[in-house]
Write an enzyme that holds these catalytic residues in place. Structure first.
Site, PDB file in Angstrom:
ATOM      1  N   GLU A 144      -1.373 -12.082   2.981  1.00 30.24           N
ATOM      2  CA  GLU A 144      -0.363 -12.915   2.335  1.00 30.24           C
ATOM      3  C   GLU A 144       0.626 -13.311   3.409  1.00 30.24           C
ATOM      4  OE1 GLU A 144       3.654 -13.509   0.304  1.00 30.24           O
ATOM      5  OE2 GLU A 144       3.052 -12.025   1.792  1.00 30.24           O
TER       6      GLU A 144
ATOM      7  N   ASP B 104       0.855  -7.364   2.093  1.00 29.82           N
ATOM      8  CA  ASP B 104       2.074  -8.122   1.815  1.00 29.82           C
ATOM      9  C   ASP B 104       2.896  -8.347   3.081  1.00 29.82           C
ATOM     10  OD1 ASP B 104       4.121  -9.114  -0.225  1.00 29.82           O
ATOM     11  OD2 ASP B 104       5.275  -7.560   0.793  1.00 29.82           O
TER      12      ASP B 104
END
Length: 656
Positions: free
Chosen positions: A342, A300
Site C-alpha cells: 500500500e 501498510d
C-alpha cells in the site's frame, strides 16, 4: 553506513559471505531445532532456507552489516523464523506445499476480492462466519478485513494504531475466533487478507508503554530525541502528512521529555528499523499472523519505513530492503503467504515496490483515480496514456484493482500524463474535486470533500460508489433515464477492474448500490471525518433485493455477477497479457486480454452518448466482422462500424 562504499554491491562477495554464514549457521540451527519435527519435514525447511538465504543475507547485511554484532542478529532472526515455522499447523504447512506447486495462484481468473469492516458487515467475527454463503454466492475468493486488532478507545486512526498484533478488538472476538474464521474461509476457497501496520504502533502498545516508563531497550524500538536538533534537520526536507493533526513529524512527550517521531498521528509512534531487534520482533508478529491463517498480508505505509536527514524520508532504498528481507523470511517459514503493498505515492514509485522478491501484489491507486477522471471528463486519453506506460508489472506479479475503498479518493496520477493531453494538473485536480462533491454544474455525483484546504480548494473525495456515479441524484429526481446511466457507470468501471488484469477488489456494499450514509455526523467520534459517508453499516435488507432484477440493487448485483462470470469462464483472463489499445475514439477505452487459448477485446464507452468505432480500426486490432459480446451474450456484426450505447462495456471474442 554508506552502502555504496561496502561490498554489498559486489554480488560475488555477497554470495560467498552468504554461503559461509549459512555453513556456520546450519549446524547450530539443526542442533537446536531439527528434533522438533520429523526428518523429511526438516529437509524441506532446510531446502527453502538454503534457496532464499542469499537474498536474505544481502538485505540484512545492507541494513545492519555495520553493527559489530551483526552475525548475532542474523542468527537471532533466522532462529525466530524457524521457531515460528515449527509452530505452524499441519494444515497450513500443507497449504505451503500446495502453493509451492502453484506459486502464482493469485493470478487466477477466479480470484475475486472483497473488503469490509467486520463490525459494519457482520457485527463480529462469529457473525462473519455466518455470512460466508453471501461471499461464495458472489464468487469471492479473497477477503480483506479492515483492521481487527486491539487499538486505543477513541482516536485510533480507524484501527491503524495497533496496541497488540496478537489480540483482536474484544468487540469483534478473540484471536482464536480469527483463526477459526481463516480456516473456514479457506475451506470455502477464500483467502484471508489482513493489514500489517508495521511502520508504527499505538502509543498504548506494550513496547511504547515500556518506553514511556523509561525502559531504554524499548525506547530504542522507536525514534526518540532529547531536543529539537535532529527533528529540525529532518523536517527541513520532509512534507507534512497530517498537518491538521500536528505540525511536522514529531510529538513531545512530557513524561520522558523526548520528541517522538509520529509521521501520521500523535498517538502513532514510528518504529526504528535501524535497530535490528525491531526487525526481529516485527518478523515474529508477521509470522504469528501467518500462522493464524492469513494468506495475503497488506503492508501498510511502506514508503515511510526508513528515515534519512536531507531527504523526504519516503521511498528510500532501505524501505525496499526491509520488505525484501521480510519476503525472504516468509518464503522460508510461511510460503503460502504473499505481500501486498500500500503506497499512495507517485505512480512510478508505487511500481517500485512490485516484484516477486518484494510485494507480488500491489494496490493500483492510479487506475482507481483515472477511472473516476474518465467518468467526469468523458475522456479516456489520460487513462489510456497512463495505463499504456505504467500498467505492466514484472512476471509473476499482479495489481489489485479497485474503484473505491474504505478511504477517500485522492487524485494519485502523474502530472505528465495529464499535461500530455492538454490539461493543467492543478486545475484538473480542483475540477475533479468540485465535480465529485457536486459543486460543478451538471455533475451527477454526490460526494463530500475530505481534508479540504480552504485556501487552495485542494481536497480528496468521500462517497459511496453508487452516490458518486449518479444513483443518489437520479433517485432524488425520480429520473429513470438518469438511473440507467448511473447503473451503466457503476458497471462500466467495475467491468474494467474485473477484466483489465490483476485481482478485482469490491468494497462490499457497492455490489448492491449502497448510497451515502449521512447519519455519521450524529456520532461524536465520527463528526468531521467525511470518510464515514461511505462506511455505513451493510444494509442486509437491501441485499435481500439482489436477486430481483426489478430493483436497483438487483440490477447492479446481477450485472456484477455476469461480469465476474465472464472473467472466471474465459482463459484470456487467466494470467493472460494485457495490451492497452488506442480505439481511435477519445470517449472509448480499450484493451486486449490474451492467452494461448483465447483473446478478448474489452471496450468501454465513458460517455452518456452513443459512440462509434470504425470497423477498419477494429480489423487493425485483430477483430473480425462478426464477434461475440461475452458480457451481453450477443453476436455483433460490425461491417462498417461498431456502435456502443452510453456507458456500454463490451467483451468481444471472435465468433466460432
Amino acid at each position: 553506513m554508506d552502502n555504496n562504499k561496502t561490498p554489498i554491491n559486489d554480488e560475488q562477495w555477497v554470495r560467498e559471505q552468504a554461503d559461509r554464514s549459512l555453513a556456520r549457521l546450519l549446524p547450530r540451527l539443526e542442533q537446536r531445532f531439527s528434533g522438533a519435527v520429523d526428518e523429511v519435514e526438516w529437509l524441506g525447511y532446510r531446502e527453502r532456507l538454503e534457496r532464499h538465504f542469499p537474498r536474505l543475507f544481502k538485505r540484512l547485511y545492507g541494513l545492519y552489516g555495520g553493527y559489530y554484532d551483526f552475525f548475532y542478529h542474523l542468527e537471532s532472526i533466522v532462529a525466530s523464523a524457524t521457531e515460528m515455522w515449527i509452530a505452524r499447523s499441519p494444515e497450513l504447512k500443507a497449504l505451503d506445499a500446495m502453493r509451492g506447486a502453484d506459486p502464482y495462484w493469485y493470478q487466477s481468473n477466479r480470484m475475486v476480492g472483497a473488503m469490509c469492516y467486520v463490525d459494519l458487515f457482520a457485527g463480529d467475527l462469529a457473525g462473519l462466519r455466518e455470512r460466508i454463503p453471501y461471499l461464495t454466492e458472489l464468487g469471492i475468493t479473497y477477503l480483506h478485513l479492515m483492521p481487527v486488532f486491539r487499538s486505543p478507545a477513541g482516536d485510533n486512526d480507524g484501527g491503524y494504531a495497533v496496541s497488540s498484533y496478537r489480540e483482536v478488538d474484544p468487540e469483534l472476538g478473540t484471536m482464536q475466533d480469527l483463526a477459526d474464521l481463516a480456516t473456514e474461509l479457506r475451506h470455502h476457497g477464500i483467502s484471508l487478507t489482513l493489514d500489517f501496520v508495521f511502520n508504527h504502533t499505538s502509543d498504548e502498545h506494550e513496547w511504547a508503554r515500556a518506553a514511556l516508563a523509561g525502559d531504554r531497550t524499548h525506547q530504542g524500538y522507536y525514534r526518540l530525541f532529547p531536543d529539537r536538533t535532529l527533528p529540525d534537520l529532518y523536517e527541513k526536507t520532509m512534507p507534512e502528512v497530517f498537518g491538521e493533526d500536528h505540525p511536522g513529524a514529531f510529538t513531545y512527550r512530557t513524561g520522558i521529555k523526548k520528541w517522538v517521531w509520529t509521521t501520521f498521528h500523535t498517538y502513532q509512534w514510528d518504529l526504528n528499523y535501524e535497530n535490528p531487534e525491531v526487525f526481529n520482533r516485527m518478523l515474529e508478529e508477521m509470522l504469528f499472523l501467518a500462522n493464524q491463517g492469513v494468506e495475503i498480508l497488506r503492508l501498510d505505509a511502506v514508503a515511510f519505513l526508513w528515515k534519512r536527514i536531507g531527504t523526504n524520508s519516503q521511498n528510500l532504498p532501505e524501505a525496499h530492503w526491509i520488505i525484501q528481507a521480510f519476503n525472504a523470511l516468509v518464503s522460508i517459514a510461511a510460503p503460502a503467504m504473499v505481500f501486498k503493498s500500500e503506497a499512495i505515492v507517485h505512480p512510478d514509485e508505487v511500481r517500485e515496490y512490485v516484484s516477486i522478491d518484494e510485494c507480488p501484489l500491489s494496490y493500483n491507486p492510479q487506475l482507481m483515480a483515472l477511472l473516476w477522471d474518465a467518468l467526469a471528463t468523458r475522456d479516456v486519453r489520460v487513462l489510456q496514456r497512463a495505463m499504456q506506460s505504467r500498467f505492466a508489472v514484472p512476471s509473476g506479479c499482479a495489481w489489485v484493482n479497485y474503484v473505491r475503498c474504505h478511504d477517500d479518493i485522492g487524485w494519485a496520477f502523474a502530472n505528465d500524463d495529464v499535461e500530455a493531453v492538454g490539461f493543467d494538473p492543478d486545475a484538473h485536480r480542483l475540477f475533479l474535486t468540485r465535480f465529485y462533491t457536486g459543486r460543478f454544474e451538471g455533475s451527477f455525483a454526490r460526494g463530500a470533500p475530505f481534508q479540504e484546504d480552504p485556501a487552495t480548494g485542494n481536497a480528496r473525495v468521500s462517497g459511496t460508489c453508487a452516490s458518486l456515479t449518479g444513483f443518489e441524484k437520479a433517485l432524488e429526481q425520480q429520473d429513470e433515464a438518469e438511473l440507467e446511466l448511473a447503473i451503466g457507470r457503476l458497471l462500466l468501471i467495475h467491468g474494467i477492474i474485473i477484466m483489465i488484469g490483476g485481482i478485482p477488489l469490491i468494497y462490499l456494499g457497492d455490489e448492491i448500490a449502497t448510497l451515502n450514509d449521512y447519519g455519521y455526523d450524529q456520532d461524536a467520534e465520527k463528526v468531521g471525518d467525511s470518510r464515514w459517508l461511505h462506511r455505513g453499516a451493510f444494509d442486509w435488507q437491501r441485499a435481500e433485493q439482489r436477486r430481483d432484477r426489478e430493483t436497483v440493487p438487483g440490477r447492479v448485483y446481477q450485472g456484477l455477477l455476469r461480469l465476474l462470470q465472464v472473467r472466471s469462464h474465459n482463459h484470456a483472463f487467466a494470467r493472460g497479457d494485457t495490451e492497452l489499445l488506442d480505439t481511435g475514439n477519445p470517449q472509448v477505452f480499450g484493451f486486449l486480454r490474451s492467452s494461448e487459448q483465447s483473446t478478448v477485446f474489452v471496450i468501454g464507452n465513458f460517455s452518456e452518448r452513443s459512440q462509434r468505432l470504425e470497423a477498419r480500426r477494429l480489423r487493425q486490432m485483430g477483430m473480425r466482422k462478426t464477434m461475440v459480446d461475452l458480457f451481453a451474450g450477443q453476436t455483433i456484426i460490425a461491417t462498417q462500424e461498431l456502435l456502443l450505447e452510453p456507458y456500454q462495456l463490451m467483451a468481444l471474442a471472435r465468433s466460432a
